[in-house]
Design a protein around this motif. Structure first.
Motif, mmCIF file in Angstrom:
data_model
loop_
_atom_site.group_PDB
_atom_site.id
_atom_site.type_symbol
_atom_site.label_atom_id
_atom_site.label_comp_id
_atom_site.label_asym_id
_atom_site.label_seq_id
_atom_site.Cartn_x
_atom_site.Cartn_y
_atom_site.Cartn_z
ATOM 1 N N LYS A 40 1.584 16.989 8.322
ATOM 2 C CA LYS A 40 2.792 16.175 8.488
ATOM 3 C C LYS A 40 2.778 15.412 9.805
ATOM 4 C CE LYS A 40 5.948 19.068 5.818
ATOM 5 N NZ LYS A 40 7.116 19.957 5.921
ATOM 6 N N LYS A 41 2.062 15.931 10.805
ATOM 7 C CA LYS A 41 2.025 15.319 12.131
ATOM 8 C C LYS A 41 1.032 14.165 12.229
ATOM 9 C CE LYS A 41 3.398 19.639 14.301
ATOM 10 N NZ LYS A 41 2.977 20.763 15.121
ATOM 11 N N ILE A 42 0.212 13.950 11.198
ATOM 12 C CA ILE A 42 -0.777 12.876 11.228
ATOM 13 C C ILE A 42 -0.074 11.532 11.153
ATOM 14 C CG2 ILE A 42 -2.715 11.830 9.984
ATOM 15 C CD1 ILE A 42 -3.430 14.642 9.007
ATOM 16 N N ASP A 43 -0.479 10.609 12.032
ATOM 17 C CA ASP A 43 0.112 9.273 12.062
ATOM 18 C C ASP A 43 -0.469 8.439 10.926
ATOM 19 O OD1 ASP A 43 1.397 6.942 12.729
ATOM 20 O OD2 ASP A 43 -0.007 6.426 14.340
ATOM 21 N N THR A 44 0.365 8.073 9.962
ATOM 22 C CA THR A 44 -0.091 7.300 8.808
ATOM 23 C C THR A 44 0.512 5.899 8.790
ATOM 24 O OG1 THR A 44 1.690 8.224 7.461
ATOM 25 C CG2 THR A 44 -0.452 9.344 7.378
ATOM 26 N N THR A 45 0.967 5.423 9.938
ATOM 27 C CA THR A 45 1.524 4.068 9.972
ATOM 28 C C THR A 45 0.418 3.073 9.644
ATOM 29 O OG1 THR A 45 1.176 4.062 12.371
ATOM 30 C CG2 THR A 45 3.402 4.509 11.591
ATOM 31 N N GLY A 46 0.734 2.129 8.798
ATOM 32 C CA GLY A 46 -0.223 1.110 8.388
ATOM 33 C C GLY A 46 -1.132 1.531 7.255
ATOM 34 N N VAL A 47 -0.984 2.755 6.771
ATOM 35 C CA VAL A 47 -1.805 3.219 5.651
ATOM 36 C C VAL A 47 -1.023 2.978 4.368
ATOM 37 C CG1 VAL A 47 -2.950 5.205 4.589
ATOM 38 C CG2 VAL A 47 -2.922 4.969 7.085
ATOM 39 N N GLU A 48 -1.647 2.239 3.459
ATOM 40 C CA GLU A 48 -0.999 1.926 2.186
ATOM 41 C C GLU A 48 -0.906 3.184 1.317
ATOM 42 O OE1 GLU A 48 0.649 -0.931 -0.440
ATOM 43 O OE2 GLU A 48 -0.207 -1.368 1.523
ATOM 44 N N PRO A 49 0.260 3.523 0.794
ATOM 45 C CA PRO A 49 0.366 4.690 -0.092
ATOM 46 C C PRO A 49 -0.465 4.477 -1.354
ATOM 47 C CG PRO A 49 2.541 3.858 0.498
ATOM 48 C CD PRO A 49 1.540 2.878 0.999
ATOM 49 N N MET A 50 -1.079 5.568 -1.831
ATOM 50 C CA MET A 50 -1.895 5.492 -3.039
ATOM 51 C C MET A 50 -1.211 6.253 -4.166
ATOM 52 S SD MET A 50 -5.837 6.049 -1.833
ATOM 53 C CE MET A 50 -5.597 7.747 -1.398
ATOM 54 N N PHE A 51 -1.291 5.702 -5.352
ATOM 55 C CA PHE A 51 -0.818 6.421 -6.526
ATOM 56 C C PHE A 51 -1.842 7.479 -6.909
ATOM 57 C CE2 PHE A 51 -0.596 6.825 -11.196
ATOM 58 C CZ PHE A 51 0.655 7.399 -11.278
ATOM 59 N N THR A 52 -3.100 7.117 -6.790
ATOM 60 C CA THR A 52 -4.198 8.018 -7.101
ATOM 61 C C THR A 52 -5.404 7.619 -6.260
ATOM 62 O OG1 THR A 52 -5.685 8.811 -8.840
ATOM 63 C CG2 THR A 52 -4.892 6.579 -9.071
ATOM 64 N N PRO A 53 -6.237 8.568 -5.870
ATOM 65 C CA PRO A 53 -7.406 8.196 -5.077
ATOM 66 C C PRO A 53 -8.473 7.464 -5.896
ATOM 67 C CG PRO A 53 -7.347 10.563 -5.447
ATOM 68 C CD PRO A 53 -6.080 10.004 -5.986
ATOM 69 N N ALA A 54 -8.429 7.542 -7.216
ATOM 70 C CA ALA A 54 -9.396 6.827 -8.049
ATOM 71 C C ALA A 54 -9.035 5.352 -8.084
ATOM 72 C CB ALA A 54 -9.396 7.410 -9.455
ATOM 73 N N GLU A 55 -10.036 4.508 -7.958
ATOM 74 C CA GLU A 55 -9.765 3.068 -7.899
ATOM 75 C C GLU A 55 -9.839 2.378 -9.249
ATOM 76 O OE1 GLU A 55 -11.863 1.028 -4.852
ATOM 77 O OE2 GLU A 55 -11.415 2.550 -3.360
ATOM 78 N N HIS A 56 -10.179 3.087 -10.293
ATOM 79 C CA HIS A 56 -10.266 2.450 -11.603
ATOM 80 C C HIS A 56 -8.997 2.730 -12.410
ATOM 81 C CE1 HIS A 56 -11.624 6.564 -12.237
ATOM 82 N NE2 HIS A 56 -11.285 6.431 -13.497
ATOM 83 N N ALA A 57 -8.688 1.807 -13.274
ATOM 84 C CA ALA A 57 -7.495 1.952 -14.112
ATOM 85 C C ALA A 57 -7.891 2.584 -15.437
ATOM 86 C CB ALA A 57 -6.863 0.588 -14.356
ATOM 87 N N ALA A 58 -6.981 3.340 -15.992
ATOM 88 C CA ALA A 58 -7.222 3.957 -17.292
ATOM 89 C C ALA A 58 -7.180 2.876 -18.372
ATOM 90 C CB ALA A 58 -6.172 5.016 -17.577
ATOM 91 N N PRO A 59 -8.069 2.952 -19.349
ATOM 92 C CA PRO A 59 -8.031 1.953 -20.416
ATOM 93 C C PRO A 59 -6.742 2.098 -21.232
ATOM 94 C CG PRO A 59 -9.583 3.700 -20.944
ATOM 95 C CD PRO A 59 -9.110 3.943 -19.549
ATOM 96 N N LEU A 60 -6.167 0.995 -21.563
ATOM 97 C CA LEU A 60 -4.922 0.997 -22.328
ATOM 98 C C LEU A 60 -5.186 0.485 -23.734
ATOM 99 C CD1 LEU A 60 -2.501 -0.489 -19.647
ATOM 100 C CD2 LEU A 60 -2.866 1.907 -20.221
ATOM 101 N N ARG A 61 -4.399 0.938 -24.654
ATOM 102 C CA ARG A 61 -4.481 0.450 -26.020
ATOM 103 C C ARG A 61 -3.089 -0.033 -26.419
ATOM 104 N NH1 ARG A 61 -1.779 3.886 -29.151
ATOM 105 N NH2 ARG A 61 -1.701 6.074 -28.600
ATOM 106 N N PRO A 62 -3.024 -0.938 -27.353
ATOM 107 C CA PRO A 62 -1.697 -1.398 -27.782
ATOM 108 C C PRO A 62 -0.944 -0.269 -28.483
ATOM 109 C CG PRO A 62 -3.429 -2.379 -29.132
ATOM 110 C CD PRO A 62 -4.108 -1.622 -28.039
ATOM 111 N N ASP A 63 0.344 -0.212 -28.268
ATOM 112 C CA ASP A 63 1.185 0.813 -28.866
ATOM 113 C C ASP A 63 1.688 0.304 -30.218
ATOM 114 O OD1 ASP A 63 2.592 3.105 -29.230
ATOM 115 O OD2 ASP A 63 4.203 2.603 -27.845
ATOM 116 N N ILE A 64 0.877 0.507 -31.231
ATOM 117 C CA ILE A 64 1.190 0.001 -32.562
ATOM 118 C C ILE A 64 1.242 1.181 -33.533
ATOM 119 C CG2 ILE A 64 0.383 -1.462 -34.455
ATOM 120 C CD1 ILE A 64 -1.140 -3.106 -32.345
#
Length: 98
Positions: A40-64
């Motif tokens: 908690k004491k680590i200075d994270t100013t200027g660090v962009e929050p991440m949703f996930t550490p993986a940089e690839h997106a999950a493949p999506l399919r149409p919802d039909i």
């Protein structure tokens, strides 16, 4: 933050793990919380929050909807007939309320 033996027993019971008294006494869970306090004491100013550490997106399919209105065919697989007549699966209770 120090945890009592009773608190650890209650927590172990709620997550459904069995721990002996010796195991509970040997746990150093307070050390984990110490590490969290250090993080908690680590200075994270200027660090962009991440949703996930993986940089690839999950493949999506149409919802039909391809095949619909299969309620009777799906309920034919129900192991218990208690809810079948009402249109749902009936399952045994798995969570106890204290």
């Amino acid at each position: 933050m120090a945890f009592t033996k009773a608190q650890l027993q209650k927590f172990a019971h709620s997550i459904r793990i069995e721990m002996s008294d010796a195991e509970l006494e040997s746990m150093n869970i307070d050390q984990v919380f110490g590490w969290m306090d250090q993080m908690k004491k680590i200075d994270t100013t200027g660090v962009e929050p991440m949703f996930t550490p993986a940089e690839h997106a999950a493949p999506l399919r149409p919802d039909i909807v391809t095949v619909g209105n299969l309620r009777e065919e799906l309920l034919a697989n129900a192991p218990d007939t208690a809810g079948k007549s009402r249109g749902y699966f009936s399952v045994p209770k798995v969570i106890d309320e204290d």
